[in-house]
Design a protein around this motif. Structure first.
Motif, mmCIF file in Angstrom:
data_model
loop_
_atom_site.group_PDB
_atom_site.id
_atom_site.type_symbol
_atom_site.label_atom_id
_atom_site.label_comp_id
_atom_site.label_asym_id
_atom_site.label_seq_id
_atom_site.Cartn_x
_atom_site.Cartn_y
_atom_site.Cartn_z
ATOM 1 N N ILE A 34 1.615 4.210 -2.327
ATOM 2 C CA ILE A 34 1.338 5.793 -2.745
ATOM 3 C C ILE A 34 2.585 6.283 -3.492
ATOM 4 C CG2 ILE A 34 0.866 8.018 -1.177
ATOM 5 C CD1 ILE A 34 -0.195 5.721 0.421
ATOM 6 N N GLN A 56 1.326 -1.156 0.138
ATOM 7 C CA GLN A 56 -0.064 0.105 -0.194
ATOM 8 C C GLN A 56 1.163 0.411 0.092
ATOM 9 O OE1 GLN A 56 -2.676 -0.910 3.504
ATOM 10 N NE2 GLN A 56 -4.520 -1.657 1.926
ATOM 11 N N LEU A 57 1.349 0.951 1.258
ATOM 12 C CA LEU A 57 2.571 2.898 0.719
ATOM 13 C C LEU A 57 3.747 2.657 -0.535
ATOM 14 C CD1 LEU A 57 4.281 4.737 2.096
ATOM 15 C CD2 LEU A 57 6.287 3.068 3.035
ATOM 16 N N THR A 104 -0.141 1.785 -10.463
ATOM 17 C CA THR A 104 -0.206 3.271 -9.436
ATOM 18 C C THR A 104 0.987 3.987 -10.794
ATOM 19 O OG1 THR A 104 1.796 2.229 -9.010
ATOM 20 C CG2 THR A 104 -0.204 1.863 -7.731
#
Length: 517
Positions: free
Chosen positions: A175, A171-172, A227
């Motif tokens: 981002i 998740q980090l 992402t």
């Protein structure tokens, strides 16, 4: 399931000397040595880029530059060094700033290589040393500095991607890699593409090793890598504002093979190709030796990059050598994937480490000598600019050594760009390709001599259809639109061609003439 070797055991075991932090730091520092001596790094395209940097810095304040060039900022995927030069050039001057940025690229690349190997294998295999000379691969020596910087950042980012995946901080990672992908994209589009391929392929293997089927693993890897998709929107907007950027050169197998054997091209063909044979031999030994194996993670990444190399055309949006730039890093990733089945300080591992260190020292030593020779040659030729007034219009004719390919890098091909750097004048070596850089050409009066590749001439006996021969160049030279002619490493010329010119300066393989309308 493939796991990084010895991540748990490494803390309790004594590291080999090639894994020590001091040694890794030494390797990173050593990679900068070849560029310490040259005042201006003698990379083929770099003087031309420096001409653009001078326009970027001074077009609004120079009483001469605005007559010939304009400059506009735009959100294009080719801004890496340009952005860094903006503050650094104002702080320390253009030439020191360029040297500082270019000097940093090989150490950043080496650091990225070593981090990736460490993350994948859990410790640094001595075979990784053989990948380090690819920091001075063909694309870097050609002066594709934005691309080379983007590749260095891509490998550093890939190391971070692997680490965050290993500790399950996905998740980090999702981002962080939104801004990271944008930074790499604006440095150079191709580096962003390489980063995406590396991360996607590595994540596909990671997902498969966690028990998923290949179809499911590829799907989730694509989702994770998405992402980094924001630059797609930027690129669509950027390309929507440009016209005429050609895409050509699909599946030119002869050229693709040439680029493979030129992966370490610098000056001495026998030496560069011999070095590549050593690398190929190591890869072959790793295939069959019972003590060596490959990380499926990085081997799959190398395969994905190889597929990309096969599919990419030679020219994309007017930018040539698109596929060539990828070759060295296909090989480097394949080398980084090699590991020992039983990690430790075996006699074979120590032997490979010594051989790898020797390979690094010899290659970096050769680059130091080669770039030093090129820098001394360019410094001697640049004495001509002491005889050129500020704001002069200078046409360069720079001889290409053979009708076809000469192995030694044509380092002086854009030396005329230093007319812009040091004299705020006009040079016929700048690239006028829409959407590829930020420079606008205002002075079109010299006709064919207004831009690249008019500065690169070949001997009269070259009869290729596309050859720009020196006799044709002299015939078309517009004496009334230019002030000086600068011959650099010229092919044989007829003395009658220069009878209406005044010789101003003569140096080693270089002559400067004053033109008279």
């Amino acid at each position: 399931m493939e796991q990084p070797q010895s991540h748990q055991a490494e803390e309790g075991s004594r590291r080999a000397w090639w894994e020590e932090r001091w040694f890794v730091a030494l390797l990173v520092l050593l990679s900068a040595v070849p560029l310490l001596y040259p005042t201006v790094p003698p990379l083929v395209d770099l003087p031309g880029h420096m001409g653009r940097y001078r326009v970027q810095l001074d077009v609004d304040s120079s009483p001469w530059l605005w007559r010939y060039y304009g400059f506009h900022w735009a959100p294009i995927g080719n801004l890496g060094v340009d952005l860094l030069i903006w503050p650094l050039g104002k702080l320390m001057g253009l030439e020191p700033a360029v040297k500082l940025v270019v000097l940093a690229i090989p150490p950043l690349t080496v650091a990225g290589f070593l981090w990736v190997a460490r993350e994948v294998h859990g410790r640094l295999p001595p075979t990784a040393l053989f990948a380090l000379p690819f920091a001075y691969a063909h694309p870097f020596m050609y002066g594709f500095v934005n691309y080379a910087l983007s590749i260095a950042l891509a490998f550093l980012a890939f190391g971070l991607w692997l680490r965050l995946g290993r500790i399950n901080r996905t998740q980090l990672r999702a981002i962080l890699f939104v801004p990271i992908s944008v930074i790499v994209f604006f440095t150079h589009t191709y580096g962003w593409g390489v980063l995406g391929l590396l991360c996607f392929s590595a994540e596909a293997v990671r997902q498969h090793d966690r028990g998923g089927g290949w179809f499911r693993s590829v799907f989730w890897a694509g989702l994770q890598a998405s992402t980094m998709a924001l630059p797609v929107l930027i690129m669509a907007a950027w390309r929507g504002e440009t016209h005429g950027g050609m895409i050509r050169g699909w599946f030119e197998w002869g050229k693709k093979w040439e680029y493979v054997i030129q992966a370490l091209r610098d000056r001495w063909e026998w030496f560069d190709q011999g070095s590549l044979l050593i690398v190929a031999a190591l890869l072959m030994v790793a295939l069959f030796h019972r003590k060596l194996s490959f990380s499926r993670n990085l081997l799959f990444s190398a395969f994905v990059l190889l597929v990309g190399y096969v599919l990419i055309p030679r020219t994309i949006f007017g930018s040539t050598y698109a596929d060539m730039r990828l070759v060295p890093f296909v090989i480097a990733v394949a080398l980084l994937s090699i590991r020992f089945r039983e990690p430790g300080q075996s006699q074979l591992a120590r032997t490979v480490a010594v051989a790898g260190l020797a390979f690094v020292l010899v290659r970096f030593g050769a680059h130091t000598a080669s770039l030093g020779m090129a820098a001394a040659d360019q410094n001697a030729k640049l004495e001509a600019l002491n005889h050129v007034p500020m704001g002069a219009r200078v046409a360069s004719m720079i001889g290409q050594k053979q009708c076809n390919l000469a192995w030694e890098m044509p380092r002086n091909s854009h030396l005329g760009g230093m007319v812009i750097v040091r004299k705020h004048g006009f040079s016929n070596d700048q690239w006028a390709i829409q959407g590829q850089n930020l420079l606008d050409l205002r002075y079109h009066s010299p006709g064919v001599f207004r831009a690249d590749p008019s500065e690169m001439v070949r001997a009269m006996h070259c009869r290729r259809r596309t050859a720009w021969r020196v006799d044709l160049a002299f015939r078309m030279l517009p004496h009334d639109k230019l002030d000086y002619l600068w011959l650099i490493d010229p092919p044989p010329i007829n003395p009658a061609w220069t009878k209406d010119m005044t010789e101003v300066w003569r140096g080693p393989h270089s002559v400067l003439y004053r033109l008279h309308p």
